[in-house]
Design a protein around this motif. Structure first.
Motif, PDB file in Angstrom:
ATOM      1  N   VAL A   1       0.973  -1.215   0.034  1.00  0.00           N
ATOM      2  CA  VAL A   1      -0.172   0.064   0.027  1.00  0.00           C
ATOM      3  C   VAL A   1       0.857   1.427   0.028  1.00  0.00           C
ATOM      4  O   VAL A   1       0.728   2.161  -0.852  1.00  0.00           O
ATOM      5  CB  VAL A   1      -0.895  -0.014   1.181  1.00  0.00           C
TER       6      VAL A   1
ATOM      7  N   LEU B   1       2.655   1.591  -3.332  1.00  0.00           N
ATOM      8  CA  LEU B   1       1.594   2.211  -4.424  1.00  0.00           C
ATOM      9  C   LEU B   1       1.245   3.698  -4.146  1.00  0.00           C
ATOM     10  O   LEU B   1       1.306   4.365  -5.194  1.00  0.00           O
ATOM     11  CB  LEU B   1       0.343   1.361  -4.321  1.00  0.00           C
ATOM     12  N   GLU B   2       1.104   4.201  -3.027  1.00  0.00           N
ATOM     13  CA  GLU B   2       0.771   5.507  -2.712  1.00  0.00           C
ATOM     14  C   GLU B   2       1.862   6.300  -3.157  1.00  0.00           C
ATOM     15  O   GLU B   2       1.686   7.486  -3.472  1.00  0.00           O
ATOM     16  CB  GLU B   2       0.371   5.741  -1.550  1.00  0.00           C
TER      17      GLU B   2
ATOM     18  N   THR C   1      -3.937  -5.829  -2.436  1.00  0.00           N
ATOM     19  CA  THR C   1      -3.535  -4.503  -2.558  1.00  0.00           C
ATOM     20  C   THR C   1      -3.531  -4.334  -4.127  1.00  0.00           C
ATOM     21  O   THR C   1      -3.710  -3.052  -4.546  1.00  0.00           O
ATOM     22  CB  THR C   1      -2.030  -4.144  -2.284  1.00  0.00           C
TER      23      THR C   1
ATOM     24  N   GLU D   1      -3.034   9.631  -8.411  1.00  0.00           N
ATOM     25  CA  GLU D   1      -3.587   8.534  -8.637  1.00  0.00           C
ATOM     26  C   GLU D   1      -2.190   7.517  -9.108  1.00  0.00           C
ATOM     27  O   GLU D   1      -1.294   7.973  -9.582  1.00  0.00           O
ATOM     28  CB  GLU D   1      -4.475   8.523  -9.717  1.00  0.00           C
TER      29      GLU D   1
ATOM     30  N   LEU E   1      -5.568   1.899  -8.352  1.00  0.00           N
ATOM     31  CA  LEU E   1      -5.596   1.505  -6.821  1.00  0.00           C
ATOM     32  C   LEU E   1      -5.479   2.598  -5.748  1.00  0.00           C
ATOM     33  O   LEU E   1      -5.571   2.524  -4.545  1.00  0.00           O
ATOM     34  CB  LEU E   1      -4.381   0.822  -6.648  1.00  0.00           C
ATOM     35  N   VAL E   2      -4.868   3.874  -6.350  1.00  0.00           N
ATOM     36  CA  VAL E   2      -4.755   4.989  -5.562  1.00  0.00           C
ATOM     37  C   VAL E   2      -5.615   6.174  -6.018  1.00  0.00           C
ATOM     38  O   VAL E   2      -5.197   6.557  -7.106  1.00  0.00           O
ATOM     39  CB  VAL E   2      -3.379   5.408  -5.268  1.00  0.00           C
TER      40      VAL E   2
ATOM     41  N   ARG F   1      -4.636   8.367  -1.734  1.00  0.00           N
ATOM     42  CA  ARG F   1      -4.761   7.186  -0.765  1.00  0.00           C
ATOM     43  C   ARG F   1      -5.201   5.755  -1.590  1.00  0.00           C
ATOM     44  O   ARG F   1      -6.030   5.762  -2.355  1.00  0.00           O
ATOM     45  CB  ARG F   1      -6.057   7.402   0.102  1.00  0.00           C
ATOM     46  N   HIS F   2      -4.651   4.850  -1.023  1.00  0.00           N
ATOM     47  CA  HIS F   2      -4.806   3.453  -1.383  1.00  0.00           C
ATOM     48  C   HIS F   2      -6.295   3.045  -1.087  1.00  0.00           C
ATOM     49  O   HIS F   2      -6.814   3.454  -0.095  1.00  0.00           O
ATOM     50  CB  HIS F   2      -3.920   2.308  -0.982  1.00  0.00           C
TER      51      HIS F   2
ATOM     52  N   ARG G   1      -6.607   1.101   2.267  1.00  0.00           N
ATOM     53  CA  ARG G   1      -5.435   1.550   3.119  1.00  0.00           C
ATOM     54  C   ARG G   1      -5.926   1.116   4.519  1.00  0.00           C
ATOM     55  O   ARG G   1      -5.251   0.590   5.294  1.00  0.00           O
ATOM     56  CB  ARG G   1      -5.324   2.948   2.862  1.00  0.00           C
TER      57      ARG G   1
END
Length: 440
Positions: A104, A107-108, A146, A407, A415-416, A420-421, A424
């Motif tokens: 997470v 990814l963010e 995730t 994003e 996903l983001v 924010r994921h 999260r």
């Protein structure tokens, strides 16, 4: 699925009004100067997402636990002893929770994929689980939660030192023999394989694995510490990268992680082999390992990607800054990256992003037909990016753009959103529970 980007960084440079078609997670068409039609509109500056090429997920939970000053030399080997103590109690469920939290965070920050260098195989007593792949399934379950693009790279680890020295008690959770390792690769449908290092496997074991698995990408730690180089010289009369160049058919199939301590000749040879150097500057700095010998490597057009290794940082821009600043400190002048007159941050990001294709075995890191649909959408209204255009956007993001990710899309899925994921809170709650159990 069709996506419409107002502006996007393509391999040829920035383009406006870009229509991207995605099917089964891959880009199937890219059209510039297009009309949006009924495509989903994506607002912001779109760049290819990064792939994290080196991760030990469980170590995310111990970041900060080995930062105590004291007498004597505190180096990689002292840190490793602390790591062995930490992992003694970890369960598969806890590893899954830690891996999901890590993913997470990655990814963010702008990573859409990860190569998990997976060597935590066994139960705390060193025996195999009833299902020897139990820990690998924990990593896969985390990625399913995730949405990150996972390249699982199981690690062969059989020895504590060069020449097949018996493993220590602290290494008992890592150990597999060659037959068991090959079954693990087959059972988990691993996307790549790893040898931990030349000190942890024998040449004969490497040969047996490579004969049985002739096509997967290969990852290996190499020349991370001066102590490793000295021990390799004592064992073979050659330095680690020198030994690999002389005894293995290095190619784009290979990813050498760290490769910190290379002579100029080794750096040039590695670059010409087509292998990828995987740099983890924040971890290498945290451990005091040293700086990568970049000048001859890049002069020979060597490929480099980045990883976060022990996860003291989860930010790709920070890894690239560390890499560039290390080079500047060595040379004692600035602006070393990229073509003459080019944008350094843009060069760093695009080179590292597209270098992920070899170590993952799939096309990544470019907004181009055939590549995985991994995108980062930067917020043009972020203070760091305000008033910036084209590659100045990437320069500003790489060198000072903390918080500019709006994003992240991985495999064509957003996903983001708004930084924010989408999972999260649930992932963080499970992570906190796992950490509480470890500290009780």
């Amino acid at each position: 699925m069709n996506l419409f980007f107002q502006q996007a960084r393509l391999p040829s440079g920035w383009a406006r009004d870009v229509l991207v078609t995605v099917a089964n997670g891959q880009i199937t068409a890219v059209e510039t100067g297009a009309a949006p039609g009924d495509a989903e509109r994506v607002s912001g500056a779109v760049i290819p997402a990064m792939t994290n090429l080196h991760s030990h997920a469980f170590q995310r939970a111990m970041a900060g636990l080995a930062e105590r000053g004291g007498a004597g030399v505190d180096d990689f080997w002292a840190w490793r002893a602390a790591m062995y103590g930490f992992l003694g109690r970890l369960t598969p469920d806890q590893v899954e929770a830690i891996a999901a939290q890590l993913q997470v965070e990655l990814l963010e920050q702008g990573y859409a994929g990860i190569c998990e260098f997976h060597y935590l195989h066994n139960a705390p007593d060193g025996g195999h689980y009833d299902d020897p792949a139990e820990m690998a399934w924990a990593i896969r379950r985390a990625a399913e939660t995730t949405g990150i693009g996972l390249t699982l790279t199981p690690v062969l680890y059989t020895a504590s030192g060069f020449g097949g020295a018996p493993p220590t008690d602290g290494q008992k959770r890592f150990i597999f023999d060659v037959d068991g390792f090959l079954r693990l690769i087959d059972t988990t449908k691993a996307e790549a394989l790893s040898f931990h290092s030349l000190r942890a496997v024998t040449p004969e074991q490497m040969a047996a694995v490579l004969a049985a698995v002739p096509d997967l990408p290969i990852h290996i730690h190499a020349a991370e510490q001066t102590g490793e180089v000295e021990a390799c010289l004592a064992w073979s009369g050659q330095r680690p990268v020198e030994w690999l160049l002389n005894h293995q058919d290095l190619s784009s199939r290979w990813a050498l992680v760290h490769a910190t301590h290379m002579t100029d000749a080794e750096a040039t040879g590695l670059a010409r082999s087509g292998a990828t150097a995987v740099l983890c500057p924040s971890t290498e700095g945290n451990l005091g390992d040293g700086f990568f010998n970049a000048a001859p490597y890049l002069a020979a057009e060597g490929r480099f990607g980045i990883g976060t290794d022990s996860h003291v940082s989860t930010n790709p821009a920070e890894e690239l800054r560390w890499f560039e600043y290390g080079r500047r400190l060595q040379a004692r002048h600035r602006t070393l990256g990229g073509e003459e007159g080019g944008n350094v941050g843009a060069w760093l990001w695009t080179q590292a992003a597209k270098a992920g294709s070899g170590p993952t075995g799939r096309s990544v890191g470019e907004i181009a037909v055939g590549a995985r649909a991994d995108f980062v959408v930067l917020d043009p209204d972020h203070p760091t990016l305000a008033g910036r255009a084209d590659d100045l956007i990437l320069d500003s993001f790489v060198f000072s753009g903390q918080g500019a990710v709006r994003e992240v899309w991985a495999g064509g899925k957003r996903l983001v959103q708004d930084g924010r994921h989408i999972a999260r809170d649930a992932v963080a709650a499970r992570y906190r529970s796992a950490l509480q159990a470890l500290t009780d």
